[in-house]
Design an enzyme around this catalytic site. Sequence first.
Site, PDB file in Angstrom:
ATOM      1  N   HIS A 374       0.802  -1.229   0.000  1.00 43.95           N
ATOM      2  CA  HIS A 374       0.000   0.000   0.000  1.00 43.95           C
ATOM      3  C   HIS A 374       0.832   1.274   0.000  1.00 43.95           C
ATOM      4  O   HIS A 374       0.264   2.357   0.155  1.00 43.95           O
ATOM      5  CB  HIS A 374      -0.908   0.044   1.222  1.00 43.95           C
ATOM      6  CG  HIS A 374      -1.967  -1.009   1.232  1.00 43.95           C
ATOM      7  ND1 HIS A 374      -3.227  -0.807   0.732  1.00 43.95           N
ATOM      8  CD2 HIS A 374      -1.937  -2.281   1.668  1.00 43.95           C
ATOM      9  CE1 HIS A 374      -3.939  -1.913   0.878  1.00 43.95           C
ATOM     10  NE2 HIS A 374      -3.175  -2.826   1.443  1.00 43.95           N
ATOM     11  N   LYS A 564      -8.407  13.867   4.621  1.00 39.81           N
ATOM     12  CA  LYS A 564      -7.528  12.698   4.616  1.00 39.81           C
ATOM     13  C   LYS A 564      -6.495  12.905   5.711  1.00 39.81           C
ATOM     14  O   LYS A 564      -6.426  13.985   6.307  1.00 39.81           O
ATOM     15  CB  LYS A 564      -6.830  12.551   3.259  1.00 39.81           C
ATOM     16  CG  LYS A 564      -6.168  13.871   2.786  1.00 39.81           C
ATOM     17  CD  LYS A 564      -5.525  13.746   1.417  1.00 39.81           C
ATOM     18  CE  LYS A 564      -6.525  13.870   0.283  1.00 39.81           C
ATOM     19  NZ  LYS A 564      -6.588  12.694  -0.585  1.00 39.81           N
ATOM     20  N   ARG A 565      -5.671  11.877   5.998  1.00 38.00           N
ATOM     21  CA  ARG A 565      -4.601  12.079   6.952  1.00 38.00           C
ATOM     22  C   ARG A 565      -3.727  13.260   6.523  1.00 38.00           C
ATOM     23  O   ARG A 565      -3.571  13.527   5.324  1.00 38.00           O
ATOM     24  CB  ARG A 565      -3.754  10.801   7.062  1.00 38.00           C
ATOM     25  CG  ARG A 565      -4.446   9.694   7.832  1.00 38.00           C
ATOM     26  CD  ARG A 565      -4.713  10.093   9.276  1.00 38.00           C
ATOM     27  NE  ARG A 565      -3.498  10.143  10.044  1.00 38.00           N
ATOM     28  CZ  ARG A 565      -3.103   9.206  10.902  1.00 38.00           C
ATOM     29  NH1 ARG A 565      -3.868   8.139  11.113  1.00 38.00           N
ATOM     30  NH2 ARG A 565      -1.973   9.322  11.557  1.00 38.00           N
ATOM     31  N   LYS A 570       0.794  14.408   0.824  1.00 39.95           N
ATOM     32  CA  LYS A 570      -0.571  14.693   0.381  1.00 39.95           C
ATOM     33  C   LYS A 570      -0.766  16.182   0.088  1.00 39.95           C
ATOM     34  O   LYS A 570      -1.748  16.594  -0.495  1.00 39.95           O
ATOM     35  CB  LYS A 570      -1.577  14.207   1.420  1.00 39.95           C
ATOM     36  CG  LYS A 570      -1.572  12.673   1.591  1.00 39.95           C
ATOM     37  CD  LYS A 570      -2.522  12.236   2.688  1.00 39.95           C
ATOM     38  CE  LYS A 570      -2.439  10.749   3.017  1.00 39.95           C
ATOM     39  NZ  LYS A 570      -3.141   9.903   2.020  1.00 39.95           N
ATOM     40  N   THR A 672      -8.597   6.441  -1.919  1.00 43.40           N
ATOM     41  CA  THR A 672      -9.948   5.900  -2.042  1.00 43.40           C
ATOM     42  C   THR A 672     -10.965   7.004  -1.759  1.00 43.40           C
ATOM     43  O   THR A 672     -12.091   6.949  -2.242  1.00 43.40           O
ATOM     44  CB  THR A 672     -10.182   4.714  -1.078  1.00 43.40           C
ATOM     45  OG1 THR A 672      -9.688   5.082   0.218  1.00 43.40           O
ATOM     46  CG2 THR A 672      -9.463   3.476  -1.563  1.00 43.40           C
ATOM     47  N   LYS A 676     -14.678   8.046  -3.487  1.00 46.64           N
ATOM     48  CA  LYS A 676     -15.911   8.364  -2.756  1.00 46.64           C
ATOM     49  C   LYS A 676     -16.467   9.707  -3.218  1.00 46.64           C
ATOM     50  O   LYS A 676     -17.665   9.862  -3.466  1.00 46.64           O
ATOM     51  CB  LYS A 676     -15.637   8.408  -1.239  1.00 46.64           C
ATOM     52  CG  LYS A 676     -15.320   7.046  -0.655  1.00 46.64           C
ATOM     53  CD  LYS A 676     -14.558   7.122   0.674  1.00 46.64           C
ATOM     54  CE  LYS A 676     -13.892   5.755   0.940  1.00 46.64           C
ATOM     55  NZ  LYS A 676     -12.880   5.801   2.007  1.00 46.64           N
TER      56      LYS A 676
HETATM   57  C1  26W Z   1       3.971   0.782   9.789  1.00 45.63           C
HETATM   58  C2  26W Z   1       3.242   2.078   9.842  1.00 45.63           C
HETATM   59  C3  26W Z   1       2.330   2.219   8.711  1.00 45.63           C
HETATM   60  C4  26W Z   1       0.959   2.121   8.923  1.00 45.63           C
HETATM   61  C5  26W Z   1       0.102   2.206   7.872  1.00 45.63           C
HETATM   62  C6  26W Z   1       2.812   2.408   7.440  1.00 45.63           C
HETATM   63  C7  26W Z   1       1.963   2.493   6.405  1.00 45.63           C
HETATM   64  C8  26W Z   1       0.618   2.379   6.607  1.00 45.63           C
HETATM   65  C9  26W Z   1      -0.321   2.373   5.443  1.00 45.63           C
HETATM   66  C10 26W Z   1       0.361   1.770   4.248  1.00 45.63           C
HETATM   67  C11 26W Z   1      -0.944   3.663   5.200  1.00 45.63           C
HETATM   68  C12 26W Z   1      -2.115   3.610   4.273  1.00 45.63           C
HETATM   69  O1  26W Z   1      -3.230   3.633   4.718  1.00 45.63           O
HETATM   70  N1  26W Z   1      -1.875   3.594   2.963  1.00 45.63           N
HETATM   71  C13 26W Z   1      -2.938   3.880   2.022  1.00 45.63           C
HETATM   72  O2  26W Z   1      -3.584   2.699   1.595  1.00 45.63           O
HETATM   73  C14 26W Z   1      -4.722   3.000   0.818  1.00 45.63           C
HETATM   74  C15 26W Z   1      -5.425   1.712   0.510  1.00 45.63           C
HETATM   75  O3  26W Z   1      -4.697   0.978  -0.420  1.00 45.63           O
HETATM   76  C16 26W Z   1      -4.338   3.777  -0.418  1.00 45.63           C
HETATM   77  O4  26W Z   1      -5.508   4.134  -1.100  1.00 45.63           O
HETATM   78  C17 26W Z   1      -3.545   5.010  -0.056  1.00 45.63           C
HETATM   79  O5  26W Z   1      -3.069   5.643  -1.224  1.00 45.63           O
HETATM   80  C18 26W Z   1      -2.387   4.644   0.849  1.00 45.63           C
HETATM   81  O6  26W Z   1      -1.722   5.798   1.307  1.00 45.63           O
END
Ligand code: 26W
Length: 828
Positions: A374, A564-565, A570, A672, A676
Site C-alpha cells: 500500500h 484525509k490524513r 498529500k 480511495t 468516494k
Molecule cells: C507501519 C506504519 C504504517 C501504517 C500504515 C505504514 C503504512 C501504513 C499504510 C500503508 C498507510 C495507508 O493507509 N496507505 C494507504 O492505503 C490505501 C489503501 O490501499 C491507499 O488508497 C492510499 O493511497 C495509501 O496511502
Amino acid sequence: MDLHDLAWKAKHEQPEGGSLPPLDGSVEAMRLRILGKLIYQVGREPRTASPRDWFVATAYAVRDTATSSWFTERGAPAAGGKRVYYLSLEFLIGRVLMDTIGNLGLTGQVREALLQCGVDLDDIVVEEPDAALGNGGLGRLAACFMESMSTLKIPAYGYGIRYEHGLFRQVIEKGLQRELPETWLAHGNPWEFARADTFYPVGFGGTVVGEPDPTGPHGWVPDETIHAFAYDTPVVGAGGQHTNTLRLWAARAAEPLQLDTFNRGDHVGALRERVKTEAISRVLYPGDESSAGQELRLRQEYFFASASLQDLLGRHLAEFGSLETLPDKAAIQLNDTHPAIAIIEMMRLLVDVHRIAWDRAWTITNETFSYTNHTLLPEALETWPVALMERLLPRHMQLIFLINMRHMQAARDKGADHRVLAELSLVDELHGRRVRMGHLSFLGCHAINGVSALHSDLVRSRLFKGMDQIYPGRISNKTNGITFRRWLHRANPGLTRLLVETLGDGFLADPVQLEKLAAYADKPALQAAFAAERLACKQRLAVIIKDRTGVVVDPASLLDVQVKRIHEYKRQLLNIVQAVAHYRAILADPGRQWVPRVKLFAGKAAPGYVRAKEIIRLVHDVAQMVNNDPVVGDRLKIVYMPNYNVSLAEQIVPAADLSEQISTAGMEASGTGNMKLALNGALTIGTLDGANIEIRDFVGPENIFIFGLTASEVAAQSALGLDSHHAVRANPVLSQVFEMIASGAFSPDEPHRYRNLIDGTQSYDRFMLAADFDSYVAAQARVDAAWLDPQLWWRMAMLNTARLGWFSSDRSIREYAESIWRVPVLQP
Ligand code: 26W
C-alpha cells in the site's frame, strides 16, 4: 400493549430464550424484539430508556437477524469451497447500524418499529461510537473489502486486533492538535460475540531446542505466553443472505494473577505482568506511512498473526484432516507487511509442530499467502532489527535466516552479483541489520499486488525491481474500490433516490449501470435536481460546521474539500499556500467577480509528526485572518473540521463540490477518498497519481482538473537534486506567499512560528511544491471558470457519478477472487 403484557407475551412465546418473538421481517416482530432486548438485555423500560439504550436494544435486535444467515454460511464451505482470510492490523469500520440494517433490507421496518415506540432512528444512529480500528486508507479498504466479500458470498474471515482504544480523538486548541484517548468500548459493543472458549497461546522470547539438521523440526520454549481471545462480529452482505466473520483478538495474561507474588503480600506487583501482557491489544499505533519500529508493535503483529494461523489451521484440520490441502481450501491475504510475520509462523507451525518436510512446507506456505503493498514511501516500509527479532522470536529469526540462505543461493544461481544480492537479501546489512518485511512478503507469497495501475507499475519497476527479475510474474495490479452501499446509497440517500427514480434500481446491485446517467447529463431538469441534492447536503453540513467550528459558511459557495490524513506528500501545504495566494489576489482586486469558495480541511496528524502538526496550525492561522477579513466576506472561507473519522466523511463526501487529490505524483498508492467524492459527483482537482489516473480515464480528461508533474517527471527532478530556493525565487507569487507566512503575517503573536516550515520547504522540496505551484493555481482558475458555467459544471458532475461504477469494491474483490485467491464468485 403495556409493559407487563409485553413481558408476558415475550416470555410465553419463546420460554427458553426468555423473551424473543420470532423474526419474520415484519415491523411488529422487530418492534417486539427491540422491546424485548431493551427490557431483558439492556435492563431498561421504554419510559426511562435513553437514546443510547434504544441504540443498544436495536443493535441487539438487528444482530439476531444477522446471526441467522451467519449460521447457514458456516456449514457451506465443507462442501468444497475455499475460504479467504484477510489479515489486517487495521479495520476502519465506522458505525455499523445503518449498514447492517440496510444490507438486511430492514431499514424501513426498523424505522417504523422504533417510531411506534416513539423513537426516531436518526436520533439513535448517532449514539453508536465510530469504530476507528484503523488509521486511514488501508484500514478503511479492509472494511470495504469485508463488506464486499460478504455481498459476493465469498466465505471469508477478517482477522485483526480488538484494540481497546482505536485511533485517538483529535481536538484542536488554538490550532494545535491534541490527542485524546478514544474509548469506543466504554459502553460495551453490542455487535460482538466474546468467545470465552476460543483462545490460543502466543509465545515470546525464550530458547530454541533443536537437532543438527537446521531445516528439521525444532522446539521453542518461550519464556512468556499470552492468550489471544476471539471476539466475533458478523459482517452482513447486501441482500442479507451471506454473513462473514470479523474475528478480532484480545490479549489476556495466561496467568491473570501471580499467586506466589500475591501471597507474599505484593498485591500490586502480582498484577504487573498482566498489565504488560494485556498492553498488546490496548491501543492502535497512530502512525500512518511511517514505521513505529517499536517492540510493542512487533508484539502486536506476531500476537495476531500467530493466533489467526492457529485458528485457521485448526479449522482446516478439523474439516479436511490434512494440511496438505491447505492451498486448495485457504487463501491468506496480507494487508501490507504488518502481518508478514505470519509467513514465518506458518513455516514454524508446519515444520516444527506438524512435522511437514521443509520444501513441502515452503510450497504450501507460498501457495496460500498473497500480499498487497500500500505504499512506496521508504519511511513506511517496515524493517525490524535482527537483534529485536532474535530476542522476541528466536525460532522465527532462525527460520528467516534459513529462508534467506536458500533465497540467496537461488539468486546466485541466476547470476546475481554482490551488489544485487545485497539488494535482494531479506536482511538489510547497511542500516544495522534489519529484516525487510516487504522482501519477506514478496518471497513468501505467490502473488503480490499494488493498489492502482500506476502504483503497481512502480512496485514492479522501483520497489521490487530485483525481486521481480528473479521471481517474475508474481506482481499484478488490483485497483482499490469502495463499497457503494456505504458511500453512495447510505451516505447520500437523497441522490440515491433521485438516481433510482431516473435510472431504475438496477445500479444498486450493478454499479456499472450508473452509466445510464450519462444520457441525462445535459438535461436541465435533472441537472437542477442533481444540484438541489448537493445543496441540501451542503446545508446540513453547514450546520455541522457552525456547530463544531463556529464558522458560518454559505451553502451556495463552491465547497472545496481536502479530507484525509495530514501528510507532507498529500500536500495540504500546497492547498493552503494557494489559498493565501488567492486571498492576496482578492485583496488586490476586491471588485472582481470572485467565485465564493469554502475550503474545508479535515484530517489527523500522527502524534509525533511535527511538520504535519505545523501545517494544521498554519491552516488555522490563515483561516483566522481570512475568515475575519471584511474585504473578503463570503468570497473565501477556510474551515478546519476537527476529529475527521468515517462518520464525518459520510457527511462531507455527499456535500463536496471539489475534491482535492493533490499528492506529489508517485507517492499516493491509490487513494480511495478520491473515489468516494467523485462517485458522489464532486469534481477532482488532482495530480496524475494513484487511482486519479484511472478516474481520469473513466470520466474523461474534460471532466477532471489535472495538473502538475507526472511520476516520472518527479523522479527525474529529484534525481537532479536541485536546491529548490531558486525555483521559489523564480516564482514571484509563491515567493510573496512564502515571505508573508514566514514573516509572521498569520502569526503576529509569534512571528517566527512558520520559519522552519517555510525554510525547510525552500531548501529541500521533496514534495515538489514549488514545481507544481503554478500549474495548481492555473487548475484552480479552470475550476472557477467551470463553476461560473452551471450547465457545464453539473454536466461534469453527473458524468463523474455516471462513470465511476468500476470503482466499486465488489469489482476489486472479484479481481482478487479470480486471479489471486481462486475462489468462485458471483457475477453481477
Ligand atoms: C507501519 C506504519 C504504517 C501504517 C500504515 C505504514 C503504512 C501504513 C499504510 C500503508 C498507510 C495507508 O493507509 N496507505 C494507504 O492505503 C490505501 C489503501 O490501499 C491507499 O488508497 C492510499 O493511497 C495509501 O496511502
